[in-house]
Design an enzyme around this catalytic site. Structure first.
Site, PDB file in Angstrom:
ATOM      1  N   HIS A   1       0.821  -1.207   0.000  1.00  0.00           N
ATOM      2  CA  HIS A   1       0.000   0.000   0.000  1.00  0.00           C
ATOM      3  C   HIS A   1       0.855   1.258   0.000  1.00  0.00           C
ATOM      4  O   HIS A   1       2.080   1.208   0.133  1.00  0.00           O
ATOM      5  CB  HIS A   1      -0.957   0.000   1.198  1.00  0.00           C
ATOM      6  CG  HIS A   1      -0.287   0.049   2.534  1.00  0.00           C
ATOM      7  ND1 HIS A   1       0.180   1.213   3.085  1.00  0.00           N
ATOM      8  CD2 HIS A   1      -0.030  -0.928   3.438  1.00  0.00           C
ATOM      9  CE1 HIS A   1       0.706   0.954   4.283  1.00  0.00           C
ATOM     10  NE2 HIS A   1       0.599  -0.342   4.516  1.00  0.00           N
TER      11      HIS A   1
ATOM     12  N   CYS B   1       2.806  -4.924   6.725  1.00  0.00           N
ATOM     13  CA  CYS B   1       2.518  -4.578   5.341  1.00  0.00           C
ATOM     14  C   CYS B   1       3.752  -4.003   4.652  1.00  0.00           C
ATOM     15  O   CYS B   1       4.718  -3.621   5.293  1.00  0.00           O
ATOM     16  CB  CYS B   1       1.362  -3.586   5.265  1.00  0.00           C
ATOM     17  SG  CYS B   1      -0.217  -4.311   5.786  1.00  0.00           S
TER      18      CYS B   1
END
Length: 198
Positions: free
Chosen positions: A158, A174
């Protein structure tokens, strides 16, 4: 009064992003800054700027390879080339490793902390209902959702509004890129793309 409320909300959401720091093929190397719709890339080390590089791995074109120890993500192309992006990765013990596929894509995604994140950082419980997508959201401009065996792994590739975190291990697992780079990767990555994280 309303203007003060909006500014305060932006401050709170911006602070949330800080707290969560803990989650076209060419044959030339790109070394100049890429124009940004999100302002200057202050805080981003030149080492981690997007570049077109030779790639010597065995993965076929179309594969995404994330080298967590070097903090690079490679979008593998044909003829031994790749686009290389600088990334921030998960803190020790929180990183995803192995192979997954892109099972979902989101433009300006919303964010909801996982149960594990809220256990590790109880202050995140206040966001259990989620944070809507937008410029102050911790997932940034785009998100690619990693799936394994048809199930969401709860790990993402992301964007981030914190360019100074690229090249570090700061997230809750992440893989983060600056917003310009996640938009570029998002546009070139179809659903079902294989992702290898080493």
């Amino acid at each position: 009064m309303e203007e003060h409320h909006i500014a305060r909300r932006g401050l709170v959401l911006g602070s949330l992003a800080l707290m969560l720091s803990g989650c076209t093929s060419t044959l030339r190397q790109v070394t100049e800054p890429i124009s940004s719709a999100f302002g200057p890339r202050s805080g981003l080390s030149p080492r981690y700027r997007r570049q077109h590089v030779r790639y010597y791995g065995n993965e076929p074109p179309g594969t995404i390879v994330v080298d967590t120890s070097q903090h690079f993500l490679y979008a593998v192309e044909t003829d031994g080339w790749a686009t290389r992006y600088g990334v921030g990765v998960g803190e020790q013990g929180l990183s995803f490793k192995g192979t997954a596929t892109i099972g979902r894509k989101a433009d300006w995604p919303s964010w909801t902390p996982t149960a594990n994140m809220m256990r590790r950082k109880p202050r995140l419980v206040q966001y259990a209902g989620g944070v809507p997508g937008g410029p102050n959201n911790p997932l940034g401009a785009r998100a690619l959702y990693l799936y394994r065996d048809g199930r969401d792994t709860h790990f993402r590739i992301h964007g981030t509004n914190e360019p100074w975190t690229i090249g570090t291990a700061v997230s809750s697992g992440c893989i983060r890129l600056i917003n310009d780079d996640i938009i570029d990767l998002y546009d070139r990555t179809p659903l079902g793309t294989t992702v290898v994280v080493v």
